[in-house]
Design a protein around this motif. Structure first.
Motif, PDB file in Angstrom:
ATOM      1  N   ARG A 143       0.841  -1.196   0.000  1.00 55.95           N
ATOM      2  CA  ARG A 143       0.000   0.000   0.000  1.00 55.95           C
ATOM      3  C   ARG A 143       0.875   1.243   0.000  1.00 55.95           C
ATOM      4  O   ARG A 143       1.888   1.313   0.694  1.00 55.95           O
ATOM      5  CB  ARG A 143      -0.925  -0.003   1.221  1.00 55.95           C
ATOM      6  N   VAL A 144       0.453   2.250  -0.789  1.00 57.59           N
ATOM      7  CA  VAL A 144       1.221   3.491  -0.924  1.00 57.59           C
ATOM      8  C   VAL A 144       0.312   4.663  -0.576  1.00 57.59           C
ATOM      9  O   VAL A 144      -0.872   4.684  -0.931  1.00 57.59           O
ATOM     10  CB  VAL A 144       1.774   3.646  -2.355  1.00 57.59           C
ATOM     11  N   LEU A 145       0.885   5.641   0.126  1.00 58.43           N
ATOM     12  CA  LEU A 145       0.123   6.805   0.570  1.00 58.43           C
ATOM     13  C   LEU A 145       1.037   8.024   0.538  1.00 58.43           C
ATOM     14  O   LEU A 145       2.233   7.932   0.839  1.00 58.43           O
ATOM     15  CB  LEU A 145      -0.398   6.583   1.996  1.00 58.43           C
ATOM     16  N   GLY A 146       0.487   9.184   0.161  1.00 61.30           N
ATOM     17  CA  GLY A 146       1.248  10.432   0.169  1.00 61.30           C
ATOM     18  C   GLY A 146       0.964  11.223   1.429  1.00 61.30           C
ATOM     19  O   GLY A 146      -0.176  11.645   1.662  1.00 61.30           O
ATOM     20  N   LEU A 147       1.980  11.424   2.256  1.00 66.23           N
ATOM     21  CA  LEU A 147       1.837  12.182   3.502  1.00 66.23           C
ATOM     22  C   LEU A 147       2.304  13.616   3.258  1.00 66.23           C
ATOM     23  O   LEU A 147       3.479  13.847   2.955  1.00 66.23           O
ATOM     24  CB  LEU A 147       2.656  11.536   4.618  1.00 66.23           C
ATOM     25  N   VAL A 148       1.413  14.567   3.415  1.00 64.79           N
ATOM     26  CA  VAL A 148       1.734  15.969   3.184  1.00 64.79           C
ATOM     27  C   VAL A 148       2.132  16.597   4.517  1.00 64.79           C
ATOM     28  O   VAL A 148       1.374  16.547   5.497  1.00 64.79           O
ATOM     29  CB  VAL A 148       0.530  16.712   2.571  1.00 64.79           C
ATOM     30  N   VAL A 149       3.342  17.169   4.572  1.00 62.48           N
ATOM     31  CA  VAL A 149       3.885  17.712   5.824  1.00 62.48           C
ATOM     32  C   VAL A 149       4.392  19.131   5.595  1.00 62.48           C
ATOM     33  O   VAL A 149       4.605  19.562   4.466  1.00 62.48           O
ATOM     34  CB  VAL A 149       5.024  16.817   6.367  1.00 62.48           C
ATOM     35  N   LYS A 150       4.603  19.833   6.698  1.00 64.33           N
ATOM     36  CA  LYS A 150       5.051  21.225   6.613  1.00 64.33           C
ATOM     37  C   LYS A 150       6.466  21.338   6.059  1.00 64.33           C
ATOM     38  O   LYS A 150       6.776  22.240   5.285  1.00 64.33           O
ATOM     39  CB  LYS A 150       4.996  21.877   8.001  1.00 64.33           C
ATOM     40  N   PRO A 176       4.365   4.126  10.643  1.00 61.24           N
ATOM     41  CA  PRO A 176       3.795   4.139   9.283  1.00 61.24           C
ATOM     42  C   PRO A 176       2.586   3.222   9.132  1.00 61.24           C
ATOM     43  O   PRO A 176       1.639   3.564   8.432  1.00 61.24           O
ATOM     44  CB  PRO A 176       4.965   3.660   8.411  1.00 61.24           C
ATOM     45  N   GLN A 177       2.617   2.071   9.793  1.00 60.01           N
ATOM     46  CA  GLN A 177       1.536   1.106   9.650  1.00 60.01           C
ATOM     47  C   GLN A 177       0.205   1.704  10.113  1.00 60.01           C
ATOM     48  O   GLN A 177      -0.813   1.599   9.441  1.00 60.01           O
ATOM     49  CB  GLN A 177       1.858  -0.155  10.442  1.00 60.01           C
ATOM     50  N   THR A 178       0.213   2.331  11.284  1.00 60.63           N
ATOM     51  CA  THR A 178      -1.017   2.915  11.826  1.00 60.63           C
ATOM     52  C   THR A 178      -1.503   4.077  10.983  1.00 60.63           C
ATOM     53  O   THR A 178      -2.695   4.236  10.713  1.00 60.63           O
ATOM     54  CB  THR A 178      -0.799   3.384  13.278  1.00 60.63           C
ATOM     55  N   ILE A 179      -0.568   4.931  10.544  1.00 62.45           N
ATOM     56  CA  ILE A 179      -0.943   6.087   9.724  1.00 62.45           C
ATOM     57  C   ILE A 179      -1.638   5.628   8.451  1.00 62.45           C
ATOM     58  O   ILE A 179      -2.651   6.189   8.048  1.00 62.45           O
ATOM     59  CB  ILE A 179       0.312   6.924   9.400  1.00 62.45           C
ATOM     60  N   LEU A 180      -1.120   4.599   7.813  1.00 61.50           N
ATOM     61  CA  LEU A 180      -1.713   4.130   6.570  1.00 61.50           C
ATOM     62  C   LEU A 180      -3.028   3.401   6.797  1.00 61.50           C
ATOM     63  O   LEU A 180      -3.995   3.584   6.045  1.00 61.50           O
ATOM     64  CB  LEU A 180      -0.718   3.237   5.822  1.00 61.50           C
ATOM     65  N   ASN A 181      -3.089   2.627   7.858  1.00 63.97           N
ATOM     66  CA  ASN A 181      -4.289   1.819   8.108  1.00 63.97           C
ATOM     67  C   ASN A 181      -5.474   2.674   8.541  1.00 63.97           C
ATOM     68  O   ASN A 181      -6.627   2.244   8.420  1.00 63.97           O
ATOM     69  CB  ASN A 181      -4.012   0.753   9.158  1.00 63.97           C
ATOM     70  N   ARG A 182      -5.205   3.881   9.056  1.00 62.97           N
ATOM     71  CA  ARG A 182      -6.292   4.681   9.612  1.00 62.97           C
ATOM     72  C   ARG A 182      -6.752   5.778   8.664  1.00 62.97           C
ATOM     73  O   ARG A 182      -7.217   6.837   9.109  1.00 62.97           O
ATOM     74  CB  ARG A 182      -5.874   5.289  10.948  1.00 62.97           C
ATOM     75  N   ILE A 183      -6.639   5.562   7.365  1.00 58.98           N
ATOM     76  CA  ILE A 183      -7.151   6.567   6.429  1.00 58.98           C
ATOM     77  C   ILE A 183      -8.594   6.279   6.040  1.00 58.98           C
ATOM     78  O   ILE A 183      -9.221   7.064   5.347  1.00 58.98           O
ATOM     79  CB  ILE A 183      -6.286   6.637   5.148  1.00 58.98           C
ATOM     80  N   ASN A 184      -9.123   5.145   6.450  1.00 56.22           N
ATOM     81  CA  ASN A 184     -10.498   4.803   6.091  1.00 56.22           C
ATOM     82  C   ASN A 184     -11.484   5.391   7.102  1.00 56.22           C
ATOM     83  O   ASN A 184     -11.146   5.596   8.249  1.00 56.22           O
ATOM     84  CB  ASN A 184     -10.662   3.277   6.048  1.00 56.22           C
TER      85      ASN A 184
END
Length: 294
Positions: free
Chosen positions: A237-244, A286-294
Protein backbone atom coordinates in the motif's frame (compact mmCIF):
# COMPACT_ATOMS: atom_id res chain seq x y z
CA UNK A 1 48.50 -3.02 4.48
CA UNK A 2 45.88 -0.80 6.07
CA UNK A 3 44.66 -2.17 9.39
CA UNK A 4 41.06 -3.26 9.86
CA UNK A 5 40.63 -0.57 12.50
CA UNK A 6 41.65 2.20 10.07
CA UNK A 7 39.40 0.81 7.34
CA UNK A 8 36.44 0.72 9.71
CA UNK A 9 37.18 4.26 10.88
CA UNK A 10 37.34 5.53 7.30
CA UNK A 11 34.04 3.89 6.43
CA UNK A 12 32.48 5.29 9.59
CA UNK A 13 33.61 8.81 8.66
CA UNK A 14 32.29 8.46 5.13
CA UNK A 15 28.95 7.15 6.37
CA UNK A 16 28.65 10.21 8.62
CA UNK A 17 29.56 12.45 5.68
CA UNK A 18 26.83 10.97 3.51
CA UNK A 19 24.37 11.41 6.36
CA UNK A 20 25.18 15.14 6.44
CA UNK A 21 27.18 15.23 9.70
CA UNK A 22 28.89 18.68 9.60
CA UNK A 23 31.96 17.62 11.61
CA UNK A 24 32.53 14.64 9.34
CA UNK A 25 32.10 16.76 6.20
CA UNK A 26 34.59 19.30 7.59
CA UNK A 27 37.06 16.48 8.32
CA UNK A 28 36.68 15.22 4.73
CA UNK A 29 37.29 18.71 3.28
CA UNK A 30 40.22 19.44 5.60
CA UNK A 31 41.97 16.25 4.49
CA UNK A 32 41.70 17.42 0.87
CA UNK A 33 42.51 21.09 1.49
CA UNK A 34 45.42 20.82 3.91
CA UNK A 35 47.99 20.77 1.08
CA UNK A 36 47.06 24.42 0.43
CA UNK A 37 47.08 25.39 4.11
CA UNK A 38 43.30 25.83 4.13
CA UNK A 39 41.00 24.78 6.96
CA UNK A 40 37.24 24.38 6.70
CA UNK A 41 34.31 24.77 9.09
CA UNK A 42 30.90 23.43 8.11
CA UNK A 43 27.31 24.06 9.23
CA UNK A 44 23.80 23.54 7.84
CA UNK A 45 21.24 26.24 7.13
CA UNK A 46 18.12 24.33 6.11
CA UNK A 47 19.34 22.19 3.18
CA UNK A 48 22.19 24.57 2.26
CA UNK A 49 25.68 23.62 3.42
CA UNK A 50 27.68 26.59 4.74
CA UNK A 51 31.44 26.13 4.28
CA UNK A 52 33.79 28.68 5.84
CA UNK A 53 37.41 28.49 4.63
CA UNK A 54 40.39 30.08 6.36
CA UNK A 55 44.05 30.39 5.41
CA UNK A 56 47.01 32.69 6.11
CA UNK A 57 46.48 34.18 2.65
CA UNK A 58 43.29 34.42 0.57
CA UNK A 59 42.11 30.81 0.09
CA UNK A 60 42.63 29.59 -3.46
CA UNK A 61 39.15 30.05 -4.88
CA UNK A 62 39.43 27.87 -7.99
CA UNK A 63 41.10 25.01 -6.12
CA UNK A 64 38.66 24.94 -3.20
CA UNK A 65 35.58 25.16 -5.38
CA UNK A 66 36.82 22.24 -7.49
CA UNK A 67 37.59 20.12 -4.40
CA UNK A 68 34.25 20.85 -2.74
CA UNK A 69 32.13 20.37 -5.86
CA UNK A 70 33.87 17.13 -6.90
CA UNK A 71 33.75 15.69 -3.39
CA UNK A 72 30.07 16.46 -2.81
CA UNK A 73 29.01 15.11 -6.20
CA UNK A 74 30.77 11.82 -5.45
CA UNK A 75 29.39 11.57 -1.93
CA UNK A 76 25.78 12.35 -2.97
CA UNK A 77 24.50 13.70 0.36
CA UNK A 78 20.69 13.28 0.03
CA UNK A 79 19.69 16.42 1.97
CA UNK A 80 22.01 18.72 -0.01
CA UNK A 81 20.49 21.36 -2.32
CA UNK A 82 23.37 23.83 -2.49
CA UNK A 83 26.60 25.05 -0.91
CA UNK A 84 27.52 28.53 0.29
CA UNK A 85 31.32 28.92 0.39
CA UNK A 86 33.08 31.83 2.10
CA UNK A 87 36.85 32.41 1.92
CA UNK A 88 38.59 34.23 4.80
CA UNK A 89 42.08 35.30 5.70
CA UNK A 90 42.78 34.10 9.24
CA UNK A 91 41.93 36.74 11.82
CA UNK A 92 39.89 38.90 9.46
CA UNK A 93 36.12 38.85 9.95
CA UNK A 94 35.41 40.31 6.50
CA UNK A 95 35.27 37.57 3.83
CA UNK A 96 37.70 37.76 0.93
CA UNK A 97 35.27 36.06 -1.46
CA UNK A 98 31.97 34.25 -1.50
CA UNK A 99 30.55 31.70 -3.93
CA UNK A 100 27.59 29.33 -4.23
CA UNK A 101 27.14 25.90 -5.81
CA UNK A 102 23.78 24.37 -6.68
CA UNK A 103 23.06 20.65 -6.78
CA UNK A 104 20.28 18.68 -8.43
CA UNK A 105 20.41 15.96 -5.73
CA UNK A 106 18.29 17.90 -3.26
CA UNK A 107 16.07 16.16 -0.76
CA UNK A 108 13.00 16.92 -2.92
CA UNK A 109 12.49 14.49 -5.77
CA UNK A 110 15.26 12.05 -4.80
CA UNK A 111 14.80 8.31 -5.16
CA UNK A 112 15.63 6.99 -1.70
CA UNK A 113 15.80 3.36 -2.84
CA UNK A 114 18.62 4.22 -5.25
CA UNK A 115 20.39 6.21 -2.57
CA UNK A 116 20.26 3.35 -0.10
CA UNK A 117 21.63 0.96 -2.70
CA UNK A 118 24.50 3.32 -3.47
CA UNK A 119 25.49 3.29 0.19
CA UNK A 120 26.59 -0.32 -0.09
CA UNK A 121 29.77 0.64 -1.94
CA UNK A 122 32.17 3.07 -0.26
CA UNK A 123 35.44 2.11 -1.93
CA UNK A 124 35.35 4.93 -4.49
CA UNK A 125 35.32 7.61 -1.79
CA UNK A 126 37.47 6.19 1.00
CA UNK A 127 39.47 8.89 2.77
CA UNK A 128 43.15 8.11 2.32
CA UNK A 129 45.64 8.61 5.16
CA UNK A 130 49.30 9.42 4.70
CA UNK A 131 51.87 6.80 5.90
CA UNK A 132 52.61 9.00 8.93
CA UNK A 133 48.92 9.21 9.84
CA UNK A 134 48.47 5.47 9.39
CA UNK A 135 51.41 4.71 11.69
CA UNK A 136 50.24 7.23 14.29
CA UNK A 137 46.70 5.89 14.35
CA UNK A 138 47.83 2.27 14.56
CA UNK A 139 50.22 3.11 17.44
CA UNK A 140 47.40 4.83 19.29
CA UNK A 141 45.25 1.69 19.23
CA UNK A 142 47.56 -1.35 19.05
CA UNK A 143 45.62 -4.60 18.70
CA UNK A 144 42.56 -3.05 20.28
CA UNK A 145 39.56 -5.32 19.66
CA UNK A 146 36.95 -3.79 17.41
CA UNK A 147 33.62 -3.46 19.18
CA UNK A 148 30.65 -4.57 17.13
CA UNK A 149 28.76 -1.56 15.75
CA UNK A 150 25.56 -0.58 17.52
CA UNK A 151 22.65 -1.22 15.14
CA UNK A 152 21.23 1.96 13.65
CA UNK A 153 18.16 2.77 11.61
CA UNK A 154 17.71 5.53 9.04
CA UNK A 155 15.02 8.15 9.57
CA UNK A 156 13.80 11.19 7.71
CA UNK A 157 13.25 14.23 9.90
CA UNK A 158 10.01 16.10 9.25
CA UNK A 159 8.10 18.96 10.78
CA UNK A 160 4.60 18.50 12.13
CA UNK A 161 2.50 20.80 14.28
CA UNK A 162 4.27 19.89 17.51
CA UNK A 163 7.04 21.58 19.49
CA UNK A 164 9.66 19.14 18.21
CA UNK A 165 10.22 17.56 14.82
CA UNK A 166 9.27 13.94 14.15
CA UNK A 167 11.06 11.00 12.52
CA UNK A 168 9.78 8.68 9.80
CA UNK A 169 11.52 5.36 8.92
CA UNK A 170 13.37 5.61 5.61
CA UNK A 171 12.65 1.96 4.87
CA UNK A 172 8.99 2.94 4.39
CA UNK A 173 9.73 5.85 2.01
CA UNK A 174 9.53 5.50 -1.76
CA UNK A 175 10.15 9.10 -2.75
CA UNK A 176 9.90 12.70 -1.60
CA UNK A 177 8.01 15.14 -3.82
CA UNK A 178 7.19 18.81 -3.94
CA UNK A 179 3.89 19.64 -5.63
CA UNK A 180 1.46 22.55 -5.89
CA UNK A 181 -2.17 22.44 -4.70
CA UNK A 182 -3.46 22.76 -8.28
CA UNK A 183 -2.08 19.28 -8.99
CA UNK A 184 -4.41 17.71 -6.42
CA UNK A 185 -7.78 16.36 -7.51
CA UNK A 186 -10.23 16.80 -4.63
CA UNK A 187 -12.65 13.94 -3.97
CA UNK A 188 -16.05 14.75 -2.35
CA UNK A 189 -17.41 13.06 0.76
CA UNK A 190 -14.00 12.09 2.12
CA UNK A 191 -12.60 12.64 5.63
CA UNK A 192 -11.27 16.18 6.03
CA UNK A 193 -7.65 15.02 6.38
CA UNK A 194 -7.69 13.47 2.89
CA UNK A 195 -6.73 16.26 0.46
CA UNK A 196 -7.44 14.25 -2.68
CA UNK A 197 -5.45 12.27 -5.24
CA UNK A 198 -2.29 13.06 -7.23
CA UNK A 199 -1.00 11.48 -10.45
CA UNK A 200 2.21 9.82 -9.25
CA UNK A 201 4.06 7.88 -11.95
CA UNK A 202 0.78 7.17 -13.68
CA UNK A 203 -0.90 5.91 -10.50
CA UNK A 204 -3.46 7.54 -8.23
CA UNK A 205 -1.76 8.56 -4.99
CA UNK A 206 -4.03 9.48 -2.09
CA UNK A 207 -2.72 12.55 -0.26
CA UNK A 208 -3.21 12.93 3.49
CA UNK A 209 -2.70 16.07 5.57
CA UNK A 210 -0.63 14.43 8.31
CA UNK A 211 -1.15 17.23 10.84
CA UNK A 212 -4.92 17.00 10.44
CA UNK A 213 -4.90 13.20 10.59
CA UNK A 214 -3.02 13.39 13.90
CA UNK A 215 -5.45 16.00 15.21
CA UNK A 216 -2.81 18.75 15.27
CA UNK A 217 -4.38 21.34 12.97
CA UNK A 218 -4.00 21.60 9.20
CA UNK A 219 -1.75 22.85 6.40
CA UNK A 220 -4.00 25.75 5.40
CA UNK A 221 -1.10 28.26 5.44
CA UNK A 222 0.85 26.07 3.00
CA UNK A 223 -1.94 25.34 0.55
CA UNK A 224 -1.30 28.59 -1.35
CA UNK A 225 2.27 27.67 -2.25
CA UNK A 226 3.95 24.28 -2.50
CA UNK A 227 3.52 21.07 -0.53
CA UNK A 228 6.07 18.52 0.66
CA UNK A 229 4.87 14.96 0.07
CA UNK A 230 6.42 11.82 1.55
CA UNK A 231 5.45 8.83 -0.59
CA UNK A 232 5.18 6.10 2.05
CA UNK A 233 4.85 2.39 1.36
CA UNK A 234 3.82 -0.30 3.82
CA UNK A 235 3.68 -3.76 2.32
CA UNK A 236 1.84 -3.18 -1.00
CA UNK A 237 0.00 0.00 0.00
CA UNK A 238 1.22 3.49 -0.92
CA UNK A 239 0.12 6.81 0.57
CA UNK A 240 1.25 10.43 0.17
CA UNK A 241 1.84 12.18 3.50
CA UNK A 242 1.73 15.97 3.18
CA UNK A 243 3.89 17.71 5.82
CA UNK A 244 5.05 21.23 6.61
CA UNK A 245 8.74 20.51 6.04
CA UNK A 246 11.17 17.68 5.44
CA UNK A 247 14.66 17.78 6.93
CA UNK A 248 17.73 15.57 6.85
CA UNK A 249 18.09 11.80 6.74
CA UNK A 250 19.79 10.55 9.90
CA UNK A 251 21.10 7.22 11.17
CA UNK A 252 20.07 6.78 14.80
CA UNK A 253 20.38 4.13 17.48
CA UNK A 254 16.87 3.14 18.55
CA UNK A 255 17.79 1.13 21.63
CA UNK A 256 15.76 2.38 24.56
CA UNK A 257 12.93 3.74 22.41
CA UNK A 258 10.32 4.82 24.97
CA UNK A 259 6.70 3.79 24.69
CA UNK A 260 4.39 6.70 23.85
CA UNK A 261 1.80 5.54 26.40
CA UNK A 262 1.42 8.22 29.05
CA UNK A 263 3.81 10.62 27.28
CA UNK A 264 1.35 11.91 24.68
CA UNK A 265 -2.36 12.50 24.30
CA UNK A 266 -4.28 9.21 23.86
CA UNK A 267 -5.37 10.20 20.32
CA UNK A 268 -1.67 10.36 19.30
CA UNK A 269 -0.40 7.19 20.95
CA UNK A 270 -1.55 4.91 18.11
CA UNK A 271 0.39 6.96 15.55
CA UNK A 272 3.69 6.89 17.46
CA UNK A 273 6.10 3.96 17.61
CA UNK A 274 8.02 5.57 20.45
CA UNK A 275 9.93 8.54 21.81
CA UNK A 276 13.65 8.80 21.06
CA UNK A 277 15.00 10.53 24.12
CA UNK A 278 18.48 11.37 22.78
CA UNK A 279 16.96 13.46 19.99
CA UNK A 280 13.81 14.64 21.76
CA UNK A 281 11.69 13.46 18.82
CA UNK A 282 8.92 10.99 18.22
CA UNK A 283 9.14 8.12 15.74
CA UNK A 284 5.95 7.88 13.71
CA UNK A 285 4.27 4.53 13.09
CA UNK A 286 3.80 4.14 9.28
CA UNK A 287 1.54 1.11 9.65
CA UNK A 288 -1.02 2.92 11.83
CA UNK A 289 -0.94 6.09 9.72
CA UNK A 290 -1.71 4.13 6.57
CA UNK A 291 -4.29 1.82 8.11
CA UNK A 292 -6.29 4.68 9.61
CA UNK A 293 -7.15 6.57 6.43
CA UNK A 294 -10.50 4.80 6.09
Amino acid sequence: MMSQQVQLEQKRILQLVREGNPKAIASFFNHKLKTKGISARVAWQSNILLVTLEAEEIPDRQFTLAVIEKGLKRLRIPSLAGVEIIGHIQGRPQPSWRDRLQFDSSKLGIDLDSWLESGSSLDDAIVEFSPEEKTHREMEQPDRPVSPPIPEEKFLGLQIAMENAALFPVENIQEILQIIPAQILAIPDMPEFILGIYNWRGEMLWLVDLDRQLGLGDLQDSLETSLNVIVAKIQNRVLGLVVKRVDEIESLVTEGLQSPVGLFAPRLEHFISGYLQQTGRIVLNPQTILNRIN
